[in-house]
Design a protein around this motif. Structure first.
Motif: not given
Length: 195
Positions: A105-115
């Protein structure tokens, strides 16, 4: 009064695999806090492996020790239901599967944190966690405030933290000895009546 836990004979203790799967389910489906409320629902209300009094006693014990409360509580519940192996299985089931999900989830959040949708979803998750914690707090308060002195300790502690915003360690250092003294006095009185 909780009618679900009154007059119901708990089933036999679960096996280690059942314990592991139960803790894994909680660890993988709990977000942002409120875990003790979720554990109460799972182990007391749904599976009926513990009664509410046992659970709240374990919660109080878990909070008295250093470390993460829900891991302490997992160890206590595991021990209560399966001895030393149950305690180990409880801690592993709660921590290990969730750890791998958290890494992903941490890796995924880095990709979608700007949404913006990401933050809306996280706000909803946080609100649900607060609701679970509130339910747990109300249940514990109802069971703890069994006489005027514990109710007064509860009220003063709440007011000191919530309204006066006093530091938590100072409040604990003052209120914990008072609460212990009151409990000792009450138990001493109960012992004296039986003599």
């Amino acid at each position: 009064m909780d009618q679900q836990t009154v007059g119901v004979t708990p089933p036999a203790s679960p096996g280690l695999l059942q314990l592991f799967l139960a803790f894994t389910k909680i660890g993988l489906t709990s977000f942002g806090g409120g875990l003790s409320g979720w554990m109460l629902r799972e182990f007391v209300q749904r599976r009926r492996w513990l009664d509410e009094g046992e659970f709240l006693s374990g919660l109080a014990l878990a909070q008295a020790f250093p470390g993460v409360n829900v891991v302490n509580l997992s160890i206590w519940i595991g021990y209560r239901l399966g001895g030393g192996a149950g305690a180990l299985v409880g801690a592993l089931g709660m921590v290990v599967p969730a750890m791998f999900v958290a890494i992903g989830a941490a890796a995924l959040f880095a990709e979608v944190a700007h949404l913006r949708l990401t933050h809306v979803v996280l706000s909803g998750v946080a609100a649900a966690a607060v609701g679970l914690s509130l339910q747990m707090g109300i249940r514990a308060a109802r069971r703890s405030a069994v006489s005027p002195v514990p109710a007064l300790v509860l009220l003063v502690t709440f007011c000191a933290l919530f309204f006066l915003r006093l530091p938590l360690p100072a409040v604990v250092l003052v209120m914990a000895p008072l609460s212990l003294a009151a409990a000792w006095y009450r138990l001493r009185g109960a012992g004296g009546e039986g003599r």
